[in-house]
Design a protein around this motif. Structure first.
Motif, short mmCIF file in Angstrom:
data_model
loop_
_atom_site.label_atom_id
_atom_site.label_comp_id
_atom_site.label_asym_id
_atom_site.label_seq_id
_atom_site.Cartn_x
_atom_site.Cartn_y
_atom_site.Cartn_z
N VAL A 228 0.83 -1.20 0.00
CA VAL A 228 0.00 0.00 0.00
C VAL A 228 0.87 1.26 0.00
O VAL A 228 2.05 1.20 0.31
N SER A 229 0.27 2.38 -0.36
CA SER A 229 1.01 3.63 -0.36
C SER A 229 1.21 4.09 1.09
O SER A 229 0.50 3.64 1.99
N ILE A 230 2.18 4.99 1.30
CA ILE A 230 2.57 5.33 2.67
C ILE A 230 1.47 6.00 3.45
O ILE A 230 1.45 5.95 4.67
N ASP A 231 0.50 6.63 2.75
CA ASP A 231 -0.51 7.36 3.50
C ASP A 231 -1.73 6.51 3.86
O ASP A 231 -2.75 7.03 4.27
N THR A 232 -1.60 5.18 3.72
CA THR A 232 -2.72 4.31 4.06
C THR A 232 -2.87 4.23 5.58
O THR A 232 -1.90 3.96 6.28
N PRO A 233 -4.08 4.46 6.09
CA PRO A 233 -4.26 4.41 7.54
C PRO A 233 -4.09 3.00 8.10
O PRO A 233 -4.20 2.00 7.39
N TYR A 234 -3.83 2.96 9.41
CA TYR A 234 -3.55 1.71 10.11
C TYR A 234 -4.66 0.69 9.91
O TYR A 234 -4.40 -0.49 9.62
N GLU A 235 -5.91 1.15 10.03
CA GLU A 235 -7.08 0.26 9.88
C GLU A 235 -7.04 -0.51 8.56
O GLU A 235 -7.27 -1.71 8.52
N GLU A 236 -6.75 0.23 7.48
CA GLU A 236 -6.73 -0.37 6.15
C GLU A 236 -5.65 -1.45 6.07
O GLU A 236 -5.83 -2.49 5.45
N ARG A 237 -4.51 -1.17 6.69
CA ARG A 237 -3.40 -2.12 6.67
C ARG A 237 -3.81 -3.41 7.37
O ARG A 237 -3.54 -4.50 6.88
#
Lengths: 538, 326
Positions: free
Chosen positions: B38-47
């Motif tokens: 994922v791109s660096i600005d993906t929030p923790y939840e999404e990860r």
């Protein structure tokens, strides 16, 4: 009558020929062979929000709002954009007329609605930049409305990498959805493309080469966009030594990712040119300022980083000029703030790096009760930023001068970054770099300073929590009055700079090397756009 | 013979299982793939969501079982980095690796045997001494250094040969070949030498040692006594008898040439499987790493089997049912 007609025809041909001859580059075939360390991972414009992927796609696809080579916003496929005076949650984009896709289809409002919705899909890697978007609708033949969940003054800044696809082409080729991991088939858009951009995809072999030819019907051709390159051959060459050898042997014309140790040698080579410039990325150290006790330190029951005087002492201990000179061989710009100079909110005052002062740093440490020093562990990546491990080694030495013994753990980015991102973080002292794709301070605040929660602070491993600051940061995303907004930005910077939460090191610089017939300036986002290239006579 | 083959197939399944288990238990130490996806600005939840949907939170044995179950049906998954089926990525890159391995092996065998014979027959001369020294260098220099030296001399300074890539390739069905174009052949030279140099020196030293030993044996003396021509003794009798160990080594080395061309492929930007694997390791692309390791295991199983079968052809005294199979 007849003779005069022949004469006239001959004259016309001659006139045409001279006209052509008078415009070098117009009819000439000029290939530019371009190499950098990595290939685009895919040509699907919404599948990977990643450097080389976007850099290649910028030649084939275009965005509504673009950035010029200096980083300023300029019209792309949209000629104008504004917040509707009647409703501050709606952005209106006026589309450029007369633009066609490479397959001949006209560019329309339907394509914009389709593309933005595609970028919003769960499998898109660009949805993070569009979290504020509530819906996209066509408001006229050349008008599109983007509705946001609240007023969002920065939406256009988030669209500079949001590529526009053709709706009919995508549906015909079954690529209306971004590739996901469940599917067993390769998405057609992975190696085929149909954009509106200055170059048309000719062939694509992943990790080998990607060939593009000039789009002769490009709408944007002008004095500043001469479009002299008739063909681009893009070849990834991963090994540094091979990439530089390929330039020296004349197999490629233009090389990115030039290692700092080769810059001087290339500069002194005849017929080669090296351009350097700051990248939109700052390198800095972070530390756990919030925990009651650190696990990796030698102090029992206390957290030395929680004391502002310790952080100030460490900030003073770092000799940024020495890091620039020795580790970076001059290829960096020392700084005192974790914000690249292109960003809204940046001032020379904030950027001023503190002068190294070991005596005063020691005094501050003693005042804080750590006169005898202490021991901590520093986590560092070794394959992500320019000479990242070298920077950390230098920091270890500099901290040693004021009595702080640092154990260095440097490892691959794949192991380092999870330490910072895990909840709770598994590092107490770490190095990271941060670029700002929106060119606005808010991006730094919400990822680096806001208290970590589900939406914000995913890169804030400081364990720093300040409710008042959080409120100010959140207010930025909906404040439409630019002046008020900038005042809040300045206020936030003042607070966090006083607290000395991060230890800024430098802004990273980039170097491009090329044959001397070219002069390609460093692009702040490291996405050189070859439509601007002008060939010089040698 | 059939019993032998059946036993071998069962052993191979065991090898695959072992490779799978070792590989999956090591992947945990390579890092977090989600961070690379994922791109660096993906929030923790999404990860967290993505990690769960990829099954990365499941216990290792379950992950292995699921992977092997799918792999058995020929489904090796989708690459995290390229988001393309791993089998398609491999099929695309296999020709490059095999052509390079073939050329490197031919280079190693031809030069290794010729130089080995020369070194043995001209023992004590300056020529043999030089060959010895060069072979030591070939064995001790790391591959990437050899590659960079060759690039420096032949690409950068002399500009005779390309420094990277495969040149122009011709597509025949699903295969791409560099053998049919001038630039393709030129592009093969430096990587083949780089990859084959270690093998070549190995073969050369082996041939030399074996040859010297054979030349001391009784049947060579008898042959001399019978008045056979030196040429016939050297090449008809001595060389032929030195080749059995050479075949073994060459066979096993072919496996490592195919499997471990990683460095050479990276130095020369050779679009083969080794290069793909190296990038996969750097980006924690687990589907590619797992499939590559299984493929390497497969190659070694096949090569070991062929070498065993070849023994019987070269030396009739060895029989497969005799338990000689190792």
């Amino acid at each position: 009558m007849r003779a005069s007609r022949i004469l006239a025809a001959t004259a016309a041909v001659l006139a045409a020929a001279t006209a052509l001859a008078g415009l070098p580059g117009e009819a000439e075939a000029r290939t530019l062979r371009w190499a950098r360390s990595g290939d685009a991972l895919t040509l699907d414009p919404h599948a990977q929000n990643e450097g080389p992927t976007a850099a290649v796609n910028h030649h084939i696809y275009e965005t509504l709002v673009a950035r010029d080579p200096k980083g300023a916003l300029i019209p792309g496929l949209a000629t104008a954009w504004r917040i509707l005076p009647t409703d501050p949650t709606i952005w209106e984009f006026t589309l450029r007329e007369g633009v066609t896709f490479h397959d001949g289809a006209p560019f329309t409002a339907d394509d914009v609605v389709f593309s933005l919705n595609r970028a919003l899909q769960p499998t898109s890697d660009y949805k993070g930049l569009l979290t504020s978007v509530d819906g996209v609708s066509k408001a006229g033949a050349t008008t599109v409305h983007v509705k946001t969940k609240g007023p969002n003054p920065l939406l256009p800044n988030n669209l500079t990498n949001m590529f526009m696809m053709n709706k009919a082409w995508s549906e015909k080729n079954n690529v209306a959805k971004v590739q996901d991991f469940k599917s067993k088939e390769e998405n057609f858009a992975v190696r085929n493309a149909n954009g509106t951009g200055p170059f048309v995809l000719v062939s694509r072999e992943p990790d080998v080469k990607t060939v593009m030819k000039r789009n002769d019907g490009y709408w944007g051709k002008s004095a500043t966009v001469p479009l002299e390159v008739s063909e681009i051959v893009y070849t990834p060459i991963k090994a540094d030594a091979t990439r530089i050898a390929a330039l020296l042997s004349g197999e490629v014309d233009f090389v990115q990712d030039v290692p700092v140790q080769d810059i001087e040698r290339l500069k002194s080579t005849p017929n080669l040119r090296v351009t350097t410039g700051p990248e939109n990325r700052t390198i800095f150290l972070g530390m756990d300022v919030g925990s009651a006790d650190l696990k990796s330190d030698s102090v029992q029951g206390k957290n030395p980083f929680a004391d502002k005087r310790v952080r100030q002492a460490m900030n003073m201990a770092i000799n940024r000029a020495a890091i620039q000179r020795v580790v970076m061989r001059g290829q960096s710009v020392p700084t005192g703030v974790i914000m690249p100079p292109f960003v809204n909110g940046w001032t020379p005052d904030l950027d001023k790096a503190p002068a190294p002062d070991v005596a005063r740093a020691k005094a501050l440490l003693a005042e804080a009760g750590y006169g005898a020093g202490f021991q901590v562990t520093l986590n560092c990546p070794n394959d992500r930023y320019v000479n990242d491990e070298g920077i950390c080694q230098a920091v270890v030495g500099m901290m040693g001068q004021i009595g702080i013994k640092v154990n260095l753990v440097s490892q691959s980015k794949t192991l380092h970054f999870p330490l910072v991102q895990k909840n709770p973080p598994e590092t107490e002292f770490y190095l990271v770099g941060w670029g700002v794709p929106t060119f606005d301070s808010e991006y730094i605040f919400s990822f680096m300073y806001h208290t970590r929660d589900a939406k914000f602070g995913s890169w804030n491993a400081l364990r720093y929590a300040n409710a008042d600051l959080d409120r100010k940061i959140e207010s930025l995303s909906s404040e439409v009055d630019a002046q008020k907004r900038n005042a809040t930005i300045a206020e936030i910077w003042k607070t966090v700079q006083e607290e000395t939460l991060y230890l800024p090191i430098h802004h990273q610089t980039l170097a491009y090397a090329m044959t001397s017939s070219l002069d390609i300036p460093v692009d702040p986002e490291n996405q050189p756009k070859l439509k601007y290239v002008v060939f010089k006579s040698m | 013979m059939i019993a032998f083959l059946v036993r071998r197939v069962i052993q191979a399944v065991g090898v695959f299982l072992a490779v799978g288990i070792i590989a999956f238990s090591m992947f945990r130490f390579v890092g977090d793939p989600v961070n690379q996806i994922v791109s660096i600005d993906t929030p923790y939840e999404e990860r967290v969501k993505l990690r769960a949907s990829l099954g990365l939170d499941d216990p290792i044995p379950l992950q292995i079982a699921r992977y092997i179950g799918r792999a058995a049906t020929g489904d090796f998954g989708i690459s995290y980095q390229f988001r393309q089926p791993v089998s398609a990525l491999f099929a695309e890159r296999l020709p490059a690796t095999l052509e390079l391995a073939f050329c490197a092996s031919v280079f190693a065998m031809v030069f290794g045997i010729v130089l080995g014979v020369v070194a043995a027959l001209r023992r004590g001369t300056a020529l043999a001494g030089t060959l010895e020294t060069v072979s030591l260098l070939g064995i001790s220099l790391p591959t990437f250094l050899i590659g960079i030296l060759l690039i420096y001399v032949f690409s950068e300074t002399l500009r005779w040969l390309p420094s990277f890539g495969r040149g122009d390739v011709v597509r025949i069905g699903g295969w791409t070949t560099g053998f049919l174009t001038w630039s393709g052949l030129k592009a093969l030279v430096l990587p083949s030498i780089t990859l084959g140099l270690f093998q070549m020196t190995l073969v050369m030293r082996l041939v030399r040692a074996e040859m010297l030993e054979v030349l001391r044996t009784d049947y060579i003396r008898f042959a001399r006594a019978r008045g056979l021509k030196t040429r016939a003794i050297h090449f008809g009798h001595a060389l032929k008898n030195t080749l059995i160990p050479v075949i073994t080594i060459a066979g096993l080395q072919l496996g490592s040439v195919i499997a471990f061309s990683i460095i050479t492929e990276t130095v020369f930007q050779w679009p083969g499987m080794g290069f793909l694997f190296l990038q996969a390791v750097q980006n924690v692309d687990i589907p590619i790493m797992a499939a590559y390791l299984l493929l390497v295991a497969f190659i070694f199983v096949v090569i070991n089997l062929s070498v065993d079968l070849l023994y019987t052809a070269v030396d009739p005294r060895i029989t497969i049912s005799g338990g000689r199979a190792t």
